[in-house]
Design a protein around this motif. Sequence first.
Motif, PDB file in Angstrom:
ATOM      1  N   CYS A  70       0.826  -1.204   0.000  1.00  0.00           N
ATOM      2  CA  CYS A  70       0.000   0.000   0.000  1.00  0.00           C
ATOM      3  C   CYS A  70       0.856   1.248   0.000  1.00  0.00           C
ATOM      4  O   CYS A  70       0.580   2.213  -0.720  1.00  0.00           O
ATOM      5  CB  CYS A  70      -0.899   0.040   1.230  1.00  0.00           C
ATOM      6  N   LEU A  71       1.897   1.223   0.807  1.00  0.00           N
ATOM      7  CA  LEU A  71       2.764   2.387   0.906  1.00  0.00           C
ATOM      8  C   LEU A  71       3.469   2.637  -0.433  1.00  0.00           C
ATOM      9  O   LEU A  71       3.527   3.765  -0.918  1.00  0.00           O
ATOM     10  CB  LEU A  71       3.785   2.168   2.015  1.00  0.00           C
ATOM     11  N   THR A  72       3.959   1.545  -1.038  1.00  0.00           N
ATOM     12  CA  THR A  72       4.625   1.691  -2.331  1.00  0.00           C
ATOM     13  C   THR A  72       3.655   2.259  -3.352  1.00  0.00           C
ATOM     14  O   THR A  72       3.990   3.181  -4.115  1.00  0.00           O
ATOM     15  CB  THR A  72       5.132   0.316  -2.820  1.00  0.00           C
ATOM     16  N   ALA A  73       2.431   1.724  -3.348  1.00  0.00           N
ATOM     17  CA  ALA A  73       1.439   2.194  -4.311  1.00  0.00           C
ATOM     18  C   ALA A  73       1.137   3.662  -4.098  1.00  0.00           C
ATOM     19  O   ALA A  73       1.041   4.435  -5.063  1.00  0.00           O
ATOM     20  CB  ALA A  73       0.159   1.374  -4.171  1.00  0.00           C
ATOM     21  N   SER A  74       1.003   4.072  -2.833  1.00  0.00           N
ATOM     22  CA  SER A  74       0.652   5.471  -2.597  1.00  0.00           C
ATOM     23  C   SER A  74       1.806   6.385  -2.988  1.00  0.00           C
ATOM     24  O   SER A  74       1.580   7.459  -3.548  1.00  0.00           O
ATOM     25  CB  SER A  74       0.229   5.691  -1.144  1.00  0.00           C
ATOM     26  N   PHE A  75       3.041   5.955  -2.714  1.00  0.00           N
ATOM     27  CA  PHE A  75       4.180   6.773  -3.158  1.00  0.00           C
ATOM     28  C   PHE A  75       4.182   6.896  -4.677  1.00  0.00           C
ATOM     29  O   PHE A  75       4.324   7.995  -5.229  1.00  0.00           O
ATOM     30  CB  PHE A  75       5.506   6.156  -2.690  1.00  0.00           C
ATOM     31  N   ALA A  76       4.003   5.785  -5.354  1.00  0.00           N
ATOM     32  CA  ALA A  76       4.063   5.798  -6.812  1.00  0.00           C
ATOM     33  C   ALA A  76       2.966   6.684  -7.392  1.00  0.00           C
ATOM     34  O   ALA A  76       3.233   7.554  -8.244  1.00  0.00           O
ATOM     35  CB  ALA A  76       3.936   4.375  -7.339  1.00  0.00           C
ATOM     36  N   LEU A  77       1.733   6.503  -6.919  1.00  0.00           N
ATOM     37  CA  LEU A  77       0.614   7.276  -7.458  1.00  0.00           C
ATOM     38  C   LEU A  77       0.803   8.764  -7.194  1.00  0.00           C
ATOM     39  O   LEU A  77       0.588   9.603  -8.077  1.00  0.00           O
ATOM     40  CB  LEU A  77      -0.693   6.813  -6.806  1.00  0.00           C
ATOM     41  N   THR A  78       1.206   9.081  -5.967  1.00  0.00           N
ATOM     42  CA  THR A  78       1.346  10.491  -5.599  1.00  0.00           C
ATOM     43  C   THR A  78       2.443  11.165  -6.392  1.00  0.00           C
ATOM     44  O   THR A  78       2.276  12.282  -6.900  1.00  0.00           O
ATOM     45  CB  THR A  78       1.663  10.597  -4.098  1.00  0.00           C
ATOM     46  N   MET A  79       3.581  10.473  -6.513  1.00  0.00           N
ATOM     47  CA  MET A  79       4.688  11.078  -7.246  1.00  0.00           C
ATOM     48  C   MET A  79       4.302  11.270  -8.704  1.00  0.00           C
ATOM     49  O   MET A  79       4.613  12.307  -9.304  1.00  0.00           O
ATOM     50  CB  MET A  79       5.950  10.225  -7.102  1.00  0.00           C
ATOM     51  N   GLY A 208       8.041  15.252  -8.256  1.00  0.00           N
ATOM     52  CA  GLY A 208       7.925  13.891  -7.722  1.00  0.00           C
ATOM     53  C   GLY A 208       8.636  13.770  -6.381  1.00  0.00           C
ATOM     54  O   GLY A 208       8.104  13.189  -5.430  1.00  0.00           O
ATOM     55  N   LEU A 209       9.828  14.337  -6.302  1.00  0.00           N
ATOM     56  CA  LEU A 209      10.572  14.292  -5.035  1.00  0.00           C
ATOM     57  C   LEU A 209       9.829  15.071  -3.945  1.00  0.00           C
ATOM     58  O   LEU A 209       9.721  14.622  -2.804  1.00  0.00           O
ATOM     59  CB  LEU A 209      11.976  14.878  -5.223  1.00  0.00           C
ATOM     60  N   ALA A 210       9.301  16.250  -4.311  1.00  0.00           N
ATOM     61  CA  ALA A 210       8.560  17.045  -3.334  1.00  0.00           C
ATOM     62  C   ALA A 210       7.326  16.277  -2.860  1.00  0.00           C
ATOM     63  O   ALA A 210       6.970  16.316  -1.673  1.00  0.00           O
ATOM     64  CB  ALA A 210       8.146  18.380  -3.938  1.00  0.00           C
TER      65      ALA A 210
END
Lengths: 303, 378
Positions: A70-79, A208-210
């Motif tokens: 879930c965390l990976t998915a949220s990072f990917a989607l958000t970035m 993406g980094l931000a």
Amino acid sequence: MDYFIQQFINGITLGGLYALIALGYTMVYGVIQLINFAHGEFFAAGGYVGVIVLSYLTGLGLLETHPVLCLTASFALTMAYCAFLAVGVEKVAYKPLRKQSRLAALLSALGMSIFLSNGLMLTQGVYDKAYPSELFQGMIQVGGITISYLQIMILCMTGVLLVCLNTLVFKTKIGMAMRATAQDKIMSSLVSISSNRIISLTFAIGAGLAAAAGIMVGLYYGSVRYDMGFLPGIKAFAAAVLGGIGNITGAMLGGLIIGMVEVFGAGYISGEYKDVFAFIILIAVLYFKPTGIMGENIDDTRV
Amino acid sequence: MKRKLSTILVLSLVLVPLMMGGAVAKTLKIGSMSPLTGPYASDGTDIKNGVLTAIEVFEEQGGIPGYDKIELFAQDTACDPKQAVAAANKLINLEVAGVVGAYCSSSTIPSSEALSEEDIPMLTPASTHQDVTDRGLPYMFRLCGRDDDQAPAAAKFIKEALGAKTMFVVDDKTTYSQGLADGVVKAAKELGIQVLDHEHVNQGDKDFAAVLTKAKATNADVFYMSLQGYSPAALMTLQASRIGMKSQIVTQDAVFQPKYMEVAKDASEGVFLTYGYTDPNTPEYKAFEERYVPKYGAIAAYATYAYDAATVLLNAIKAAGSTDPAKIKAELMKMDVQGVAKQIKFNEKGDSGSAYIAFKVEGGKFVPYWDPEKGMLK
């Protein structure tokens, strides 16, 4: 001694987050000599997209069963979302002004910042949004020092992102194209590098980094709100200038220094002057070295 | 000629309804001032919503004879003294009959000076600093309590109910939060509590790790947190629990907002705060709850006080039968009514009394815990 180490860990966590945001300022400046004041809003938008995705996944009950996924998915989607947002902002607000004076683009950036933060307020409301608290509960105790799992996660994630960025910029063809565009736009276009594409890419990577920093701040502090982009945006900008604007390594270093100075200033002298200490260091460095710590006029590390 | 005719036709089409509207509809204008943007936007929005609810209820009950409509001009102060004065001037130009606001004491004090020059009544639902009513302005009224009542109550609670010997105080340097923190430090010293340190943070800060690490190292019995608004308080509470701080957290009225528990979650359990006592079992409170909650969500710190402020103002205008400030004041001074938040009776200063008690966060709710007169409740 315990107290010192504890504050050191606090400082490095905060500094890492500043460094992530500062990179966006410095990369964009490197490529088109624009100070993108809307950059802090990408960070805030990242915090919000993160909380929306994570809350949705919590609602599905997936967060308990597959927390890492879930965390990976949220990072990917958000970035990804913030990268697209930044490219859109660049196309709407900066590209039409690229041939105008730099002041026009700067004002456009300020306007964009106000527009985005108010847009966030109108769509998401004025109240804080709470992050799911189930992730990374607990801490490690070593003597008198406490490190929470969240801090460890943030430190690791920041480290990974910084290494990835360094590899991208200094070890790949795309990175080489970015550095070439930063040095000379006309020359690089003569060797068939599309400067438009490189500029878009720079905005996307910075945002993406931000955005990643936005999620981590949300997780770390437990909530996000619409005006969260302003203060870290200013501090990260200061960090970028401190390190030498346009220089990637400088921005990382600048972020860490600002974070450390703030925390040690608050921890050993007084909390009310912590921002003052951060800016005193900035002024002192610029007084003796106007280009910043790592800044040089012509430098092949510039992006 | 043809053009002239058509111009007259268009003009008359535009003007006639306007003139008719002017002749038929008379609108009573009232103003509100609270931060609708910036870090305290949530509290300011609660105040605006409270006033809107009051107008809605008042109009349903018949309104004021001679007026068709009551219109609210909600101004944004952003908790900034300069913007608050600008907002006050705007309301003066709109010729409002009275103003509900502001939220931050640092906004209320300068803007009330501007309003008092025009003799416009101002009723603050939330500014607790003693100088709000101590300056002797004739048209300044206050619905909430005073800091110089809250600070001794808080110190007494810390001493008697918690049996604390040492405390660590932190504030965020607003007129309200620092004034209250100074008051608590003074009252605590008089009661023999040792104040180990008095730290300050900045408004808008999110990271309190450095100050909290410092507080944790002192190992004080009580950590007194005087912050403007629930949002920084929730962040600080959460971070304090993350670093494993053992001191008992005690805080104040600005944190009385259900969102505090929503953000701080488990970390907020067991936190104490002082806040004016509101009896949730009065019919007035229940009626307000039924109307407010479906529309705006859970009742927060100052929505009830804003509702009461607007209601007493409108009732005073109705009883006075005019918007003459002296008559409105005479009616306000006569009042002795049960409001939603409290019993309202103004004294000569414009205060309506304070009844600070200590609440405890239990099961995600604020539960009355201790009363300065009665001791432990329940």
